[in-house]
Design a protein around this motif. Structure first.
Motif, short mmCIF file in Angstrom:
data_model
loop_
_atom_site.label_atom_id
_atom_site.label_comp_id
_atom_site.label_asym_id
_atom_site.label_seq_id
_atom_site.Cartn_x
_atom_site.Cartn_y
_atom_site.Cartn_z
N SER A 56 -0.36 2.17 -12.31
CA SER A 56 -1.10 2.41 -11.06
C SER A 56 -2.35 3.21 -11.41
CB SER A 56 -0.25 3.18 -10.04
OG SER A 56 -0.21 4.56 -10.35
N LEU A 57 -3.25 3.31 -10.44
CA LEU A 57 -4.45 4.11 -10.61
C LEU A 57 -4.14 5.54 -10.17
CD1 LEU A 57 -7.09 1.56 -9.25
CD2 LEU A 57 -6.72 2.20 -11.65
N ILE A 66 2.83 -3.55 -3.97
CA ILE A 66 2.97 -4.72 -3.10
C ILE A 66 3.33 -4.30 -1.68
CG2 ILE A 66 4.22 -6.89 -2.74
CD1 ILE A 66 4.70 -6.92 -5.80
N LEU A 67 4.31 -3.43 -1.54
CA LEU A 67 4.77 -3.01 -0.22
C LEU A 67 3.64 -2.40 0.61
CD1 LEU A 67 8.18 -1.30 -1.10
CD2 LEU A 67 7.87 -3.46 0.13
N GLU A 68 2.75 -1.66 -0.06
CA GLU A 68 1.67 -0.98 0.65
C GLU A 68 0.37 -1.79 0.63
OE1 GLU A 68 1.38 3.08 -0.61
OE2 GLU A 68 3.51 3.46 -0.26
N ASP A 69 0.48 -3.07 0.22
CA ASP A 69 -0.63 -4.02 0.33
C ASP A 69 -1.89 -3.51 -0.37
OD1 ASP A 69 -1.67 -6.46 1.12
OD2 ASP A 69 -2.28 -5.77 3.12
N MET A 70 -1.71 -3.04 -1.62
CA MET A 70 -2.79 -2.37 -2.33
C MET A 70 -3.58 -3.33 -3.22
SD MET A 70 -0.93 1.26 -3.22
CE MET A 70 -2.41 1.95 -3.95
N LYS A 71 -3.93 -4.48 -2.69
CA LYS A 71 -4.63 -5.48 -3.49
C LYS A 71 -5.98 -4.99 -4.01
CE LYS A 71 -6.53 -7.77 0.64
NZ LYS A 71 -6.60 -9.04 1.38
N ASN A 72 -6.59 -4.02 -3.34
CA ASN A 72 -7.89 -3.50 -3.77
C ASN A 72 -7.77 -2.23 -4.60
OD1 ASN A 72 -9.41 -5.53 -2.43
ND2 ASN A 72 -9.11 -4.46 -0.50
N LYS A 113 -8.05 1.43 -15.75
CA LYS A 113 -8.66 0.11 -15.57
C LYS A 113 -8.27 -0.45 -14.23
CE LYS A 113 -9.33 -4.43 -17.70
NZ LYS A 113 -9.01 -5.31 -18.86
N HIS A 114 -9.26 -0.80 -13.42
CA HIS A 114 -9.05 -1.42 -12.12
C HIS A 114 -8.84 -2.91 -12.33
CE1 HIS A 114 -9.89 -2.74 -8.01
NE2 HIS A 114 -9.68 -1.50 -7.63
N LEU A 115 -7.85 -3.50 -11.65
CA LEU A 115 -7.50 -4.90 -11.86
C LEU A 115 -7.52 -5.68 -10.55
CD1 LEU A 115 -4.48 -4.37 -14.28
CD2 LEU A 115 -6.77 -5.12 -14.91
N LYS A 116 -7.75 -6.98 -10.66
CA LYS A 116 -7.72 -7.89 -9.53
C LYS A 116 -6.74 -9.02 -9.84
CE LYS A 116 -11.09 -6.27 -6.81
NZ LYS A 116 -10.90 -5.91 -5.38
N THR A 117 -6.17 -9.61 -8.81
CA THR A 117 -5.32 -10.78 -8.97
C THR A 117 -6.00 -11.98 -8.32
OG1 THR A 117 -4.11 -10.33 -6.93
CG2 THR A 117 -3.21 -9.40 -8.96
N GLU A 118 -5.71 -13.17 -8.83
CA GLU A 118 -6.33 -14.37 -8.27
C GLU A 118 -5.83 -14.66 -6.86
OE1 GLU A 118 -5.87 -17.65 -10.90
OE2 GLU A 118 -6.99 -16.73 -12.54
N SER A 119 -4.59 -14.32 -6.59
CA SER A 119 -4.03 -14.50 -5.25
C SER A 119 -3.29 -13.23 -4.85
CB SER A 119 -3.09 -15.70 -5.21
OG SER A 119 -2.00 -15.49 -6.11
N TRP A 120 -3.01 -13.12 -3.57
CA TRP A 120 -2.30 -11.93 -3.06
C TRP A 120 -1.59 -12.29 -1.77
CZ3 TRP A 120 -1.02 -7.41 -5.15
CH2 TRP A 120 -0.48 -6.43 -4.31
N PRO A 121 -0.38 -11.76 -1.56
CA PRO A 121 0.39 -10.93 -2.49
C PRO A 121 1.02 -11.77 -3.60
CG PRO A 121 1.66 -11.28 -0.48
CD PRO A 121 0.31 -11.90 -0.25
N VAL A 122 1.40 -11.09 -4.67
CA VAL A 122 2.08 -11.73 -5.78
C VAL A 122 3.50 -11.19 -5.87
CG1 VAL A 122 -0.03 -12.14 -7.09
CG2 VAL A 122 1.21 -9.99 -7.40
#
Length: 294
Positions: A119-120, A134-140, A162-171
């Motif tokens: 986590s950040l 995931i539970l807290e919808d932290m896609k950003n 390192k900040h990360l992004k996913t191609e889809s959400w939620p995963v």
């Protein structure tokens, strides 16, 4: 191959990402500390941790203490192959070990114990950051942190993030586990030499910004089908594997447990596709509903 003598603390599959990444950079631990063999399966056969298997394949010494306060372990960490006037091991690396490291062990290592946290930080300190992301919808706000271990959980100074992004959400939990595990492993391995050479100076966390995760319990998987559909879909993704998600239906004056095995989110609705009713095999949810006695 690096000549730094370090100890690796880890037990779960996510630890293997870091071990592999370190090995690829020429860093192999001199000693691995992992959880004792545990009974698994119907036969309760004693099973090695994935980390123990990894180390044994490479001929690396492994120890599996029941307690980290064992005097024999402390003696081993302090004296093994001790060069004159030097510490036996310069560094510790910890990834998903499963036990709190006491201060008496942290103090052994001149370079401290590095920890990869998915986590950040200071966001989602604690034992379940992947599920709570995931539970807290932290896609950003997805990412990984490399930090120095302190006695208090996840409060230590941070080397790099390192900040990360996913191609889809939620995963799913598994997909996020692999993404964060792999990226965190690479971040640690890519920056370890710079840290050892003093080129990276750890920075204190902003403790007032801290948020927390907690241990996941079996009952957390219970869904209220009247809740918001997106909220339930987040739970479905976060708890895939274990504890899973389920709900209860009353049938013939008895409540039966229905485990959800496949679901999707369409038109702002959580749609259950497949289930395992208590005592039965997996089936389509629509087929299950048609067989209900209403």
């Amino acid at each position: 191959m690096s000549n730094i003598k370090f100890v690796f603390f880890g037990s779960s599959p996510i630890s293997l990402f870091t071990l592999d990444a370190l090995e690829a950079k020429g860093f192999l631990p001199s000693l691995v500390v992992t959880q004792p063999d545990k009974p698994k399966g119907r036969g309760l056969e004693l099973t090695k941790s994935p980390v123990k298997e990894w180390a044994e394949k490479r001929g690396i010494e492994v120890t599996t203490p029941e307690s980290l306060k064992n005097p024999d372990l402390l003696y081993k960490l302090q004296t093994t192959n001790l060069p004159a006037g030097q510490a036996s091991y310069q560094l510790g690396v910890l990834v998903s070990y499963g036990k709190i490291i006491p201060q008496s062990i942290i103090d052994i290592f001149p370079k401290g114990i590095l920890n990869m946290h998915p986590s950040l930080l200071p966001l989602l300190r604690g034992p379940s950051p992947i599920e709570f992301s995931i539970l807290e919808d932290m896609k950003n706000n997805l990412g990984v942190s490399i930090m120095l271990l302190e006695k208090q959980m996840d409060t230590g100074p941070v080397l790099i993030q390192k900040h990360l992004k996913t191609e889809s959400w939620p995963v799913s939990r598994e997909a996020l586990h692999d993404l964060l595990g792999q990226e965190g492993a690479k971040l640690l391995a890519d920056n370890l030499q710079d840290y050892l050479e003093g080129k990276i100076i750890p920075k204190m966390q902003e403790h007032e910004q801290a948020t927390y995760s907690r241990i996941i319990k079996k009952e957390d998987g219970l869904l209220n089908l009247e809740d918001d559909g997106y909220k339930n879909f987040l739970k479905y993704n976060a708890f895939q594997g274990w504890p899973g998600t389920y709900f209860f239906l009353k049938q013939d004056e008895k409540e039966i447990r229905i485990k959800i095995t496949k679901g999707e989110f369409t038109d702002n609705t959580f749609i259950i596709k497949k289930v395992i009713p208590e005592g039965k095999k997996e089936m389509d949810f629509e087929s299950f509903k048609r067989g209900l006695k209403l």
